[in-house]
Design an enzyme around this catalytic site. Structure first.
Site, PDB file in Angstrom:
ATOM      1  N   HIS A   1       1.396  14.667  32.948  1.00  0.00           N
ATOM      2  CA  HIS A   1       2.140  13.724  32.497  1.00  0.00           C
ATOM      3  C   HIS A   1       1.540  12.561  32.087  1.00  0.00           C
ATOM      4  O   HIS A   1       2.179  11.330  31.778  1.00  0.00           O
ATOM      5  CB  HIS A   1       3.189  13.190  33.878  1.00  0.00           C
ATOM      6  CG  HIS A   1       4.112  13.948  34.378  1.00  0.00           C
ATOM      7  ND1 HIS A   1       4.671  13.954  35.319  1.00  0.00           N
ATOM      8  CD2 HIS A   1       4.386  15.558  34.113  1.00  0.00           C
ATOM      9  CE1 HIS A   1       5.716  14.922  35.589  1.00  0.00           C
ATOM     10  NE2 HIS A   1       5.302  15.859  34.651  1.00  0.00           N
TER      11      HIS A   1
ATOM     12  N   ASP B   1       1.880  16.625  37.403  1.00  0.00           N
ATOM     13  CA  ASP B   1       2.141  15.383  37.280  1.00  0.00           C
ATOM     14  C   ASP B   1       1.149  14.504  36.668  1.00  0.00           C
ATOM     15  O   ASP B   1       0.606  14.934  35.657  1.00  0.00           O
ATOM     16  CB  ASP B   1       2.477  14.799  38.759  1.00  0.00           C
ATOM     17  CG  ASP B   1       3.509  13.688  38.915  1.00  0.00           C
ATOM     18  OD1 ASP B   1       3.439  12.792  38.156  1.00  0.00           O
ATOM     19  OD2 ASP B   1       4.213  13.946  39.830  1.00  0.00           O
TER      20      ASP B   1
END
Length: 408
Positions: A254, A231
């Site tokens: 991310h 993430d």
């Protein structure tokens, strides 16, 4: 800009005071070892009670500088919270060995599933390595609703490896985090925190394993840290001010994200964020701000500078229309106002054809956007990249490639 630098300077002063290596000659000290309180190495026997007893002795010590030592062994530790306030002005939590989370989610039965290790209400806290915190999160990943939505009993929440809650003038450094069940580090409700020299590792397909998440905090410094996760490498939540992030290596993951913000229709307050000297490799995003249309309030005074990007899907992205299903957001008359945001010295490659994406709200457009010295090209030989803008107002200086589309 001047007020931003002054406020960050105050935060730096407070943080360095807490993280100073040097003690005055007349400082009283006390040291406590978890082995003296019944801890057993080997990684097979739970040591939560022994750790808690050692912590209580450390925290209640009359010494000005109190140190808890976890020696070079493997320690299984069930979920535990180290509570303050403490009597000592400075609390050192030294991890020389390896802390192991329980492998099975069953260890969290009747406990908070979102928490493994936590410090709460401790001022002058210094958590230092060079040890390892291993979340052993595979058991949680295998029942995650994100990747297994049809699995009966799937879970949306999973333990954060380390939470620092309501702490002041504290620091976290020189620790290796591995495979947290969900986020690796959470900073919430804190003031004056420094994070440095961390290594955070989790597979790129592990669900919701943010590297570091900051929430409801101010005067936070993060530097010299390597993060690979499933993430955001670093994510910034709501009620945040005076954050300085630098010398970060990110990937997989991310990217560096502010948000998402305003999902519940709340008033957002995020300001004075400075992110610089970041290297991203193969990440989903580079520098990102994402807000929900139902939100209100503001994001302002954000500086993204000196980014080197290699094969990043969305090198520069603002999304004021963030929602559960991308591209299916119903347009609303509300929104979080995003203003005074700069992207300077961005170099590298995009793995998609849109390298600059400023998707702002028609009702509450983005204003004061600055693009300066941006040179992004396609990661695919022979292809070009473009910019995409909606309701984004600002200026571009110097070389900006792809050509900017912001409205002046």
């Amino acid at each position: 800009m001047g007020s931003y630098l002054f406020l960050v300077f105050l935060g730096i002063v407070s943080v360095f005071t807490a993280c100073s290596e040097h003690e005055h000659a007349n400082t009283t000290m006390a040291t406590f070892n978890v082995l003296d309180y019944g801890a057993v190495g080997g990684g097979h026997i739970d040591n939560a009670l022994a750790f808690l007893d050692a912590w209580n002795a450390t925290c209640s010590s009359e010494a000005e500088n109190s140190t808890l030592i976890i020696p070079r062994r493997r320690f299984l530790v069930n979920p535990i919270t180290f509570n303050g306030p403490c009597k000592a002005q400075s609390i050192n939590f030294v991890i020389l060995g390896r802390l192991l989370a329980p492998k099975s989610p069953e260890a969290w039965k009747d406990l908070d599933p979102g928490q493994w290790l936590a410090f709460h209400g401790v001022n002058g806290l210094k958590v230092a390595g060079p040890g390892t915190i291993n979340g052993r999160g595979k058991g949680w990943w295998n029942q995650s609703c994100r990747y297994h939505p049809k699995l009966e009993g799937c879970t949306s929440r999973a333990p954060t490896a380390l939470k620092v809650l309501s702490c002041k003038k504290s620091c976290l450094r020189d620790i290796h985090f591995i495979n947290s069940s969900q986020a690796h580090v959470l900073i919430e409700g804190c003031d004056g925190i420094k994070i440095e020299n961390l290594m955070i590792e989790a597979p790129g397909n592990s669900p919701n394993t943010d590297g570091i998440h900051i929430q409801s905090s101010q005067n936070v410094i993060i530097n010299n840290t390597i993060i690979g996760s499933g993430d955001d490498c670093i994510s910034i939540g709501d009620h945040i001010s005076n954050i300085a992030i630098s010398y970060i290596k990110c990937g997989p993951g991310h990217g560096i994200s502010i948000g998402s913000l305003g999902k519940s229709g709340n008033v957002v307050h995020v300001e004075n964020i400075h992110v610089s000297k970041v290297t991203l490799q193969g990440t989903t995003n580079g520098a990102r701000i994402k807000t929900w249309q139902v939100g209100r309030g503001s994001v302002r005074g954000v500086r993204f500078e000196d980014f080197f990007l290699e094969s990043v899907k969305n090198p520069i992205i603002i999304d004021q229309n963030y929602c559960e299903v991308r591209g299916a957001c119903e347009e609303l008359p509300t929104g979080v106002h995003i203003s005074d945001v700069s992207f300077k010295n961005f170099y590298g490659t995009s793995s998609t054809n849109i390298a600059i994406n400023l998707n702002c709200s028609r009702s509450v457009p983005c204003t004061g956007i600055l693009l300066k010295s941006v040179y992004l090209r396609s990661a695919i030989v022979g292809q070009n990249v473009t910019s995409s803008c909606r309701n984004a107002y600002g200026v571009a200086f110097g070389l900006v490639r792809p050509s900017p589309c912001i409205q002046f």
